[in-house]
Design an enzyme around this catalytic site. Sequence first.
Site, PDB file in Angstrom:
ATOM      1  N   SER A 124      71.763  25.040  29.793  1.00 42.13           N
ATOM      2  CA  SER A 124      70.962  24.753  31.165  1.00 42.13           C
ATOM      3  C   SER A 124      70.086  23.339  30.723  1.00 42.13           C
ATOM      4  CB  SER A 124      69.998  25.844  31.444  1.00 42.13           C
ATOM      5  OG  SER A 124      69.126  25.254  32.646  1.00 42.13           O
ATOM      6  N   TYR A 138      63.438  31.680  29.497  1.00 45.68           N
ATOM      7  CA  TYR A 138      65.112  31.403  29.766  1.00 45.68           C
ATOM      8  C   TYR A 138      65.365  29.897  29.006  1.00 45.68           C
ATOM      9  CZ  TYR A 138      69.343  30.033  32.133  1.00 45.68           C
ATOM     10  OH  TYR A 138      70.607  29.593  32.222  1.00 45.68           O
TER      11      TYR A 138
END
Length: 241
Positions: free
Chosen positions: A144, A157
């Site tokens: 990501s 995350y």
Amino acid sequence: MDVGTNRNRPVAVVTGASQGLGLAFARALAERGWALVLDARRAARLDAAVAELASRTPVVGVHGDVTDPEHRRALARAAAELGRVDLVVNNASTLGTSPLPALAAIGADVLRDVFETNVVAPVALLQALDGVLAEDATIVNVTSDAAVEAYEGWGGYGASKAALEHASRVLAVEQPGRRVLVVDPGDMRTEMHQDAFPGEDISDRPEPATSVPGLLALIESDVPSGRYEARAFTPAGSRRP
């Protein structure tokens, strides 16, 4: 399914494949004749995905959590029944909790779970598959932009994806015969993305299928190990200008 008649097909293991990007990518691989081992935690959704794809290709669904060692061994056993594994897609991941907390407020147990799912499990799955993983296999670790950009609320995350990216770089050095592709699919309209923004309208985000052509271009090309953005590749496998 008669596994014995299908050992000439390339084999892919895809985690988190009952919805979102994992399912979209599994559909594309099935169209290209890949035999599939699919994983997901939600049995009903995984069963539906397997039922959909079974008419196109040999496919095995294994319900469970990638953080569970026995589940990873079950995935390896299922893969061995299909033959040599040519592709592993570590797509399963977790945000940890919703709404996303500030890094200073995230619980230690939640942070450990995020790292267990997003970093430890992908590495451990590759270890479990090592006996059936082709020497020239391609490994896709889904990442990501949160791994390289500092976004408020995305500390846990993002840190886990940054750790996965570095682990991927080390793996590429240690196993030069295999390709380790760290792929950022970009923002997508998925359940996990909705969980990151509870109550907000995310209908402007692209569907996961829009990232699939770039993913396919990457695995079908001869690009070396490295970090790539899926949407920066054309179906021909070259970078867009």
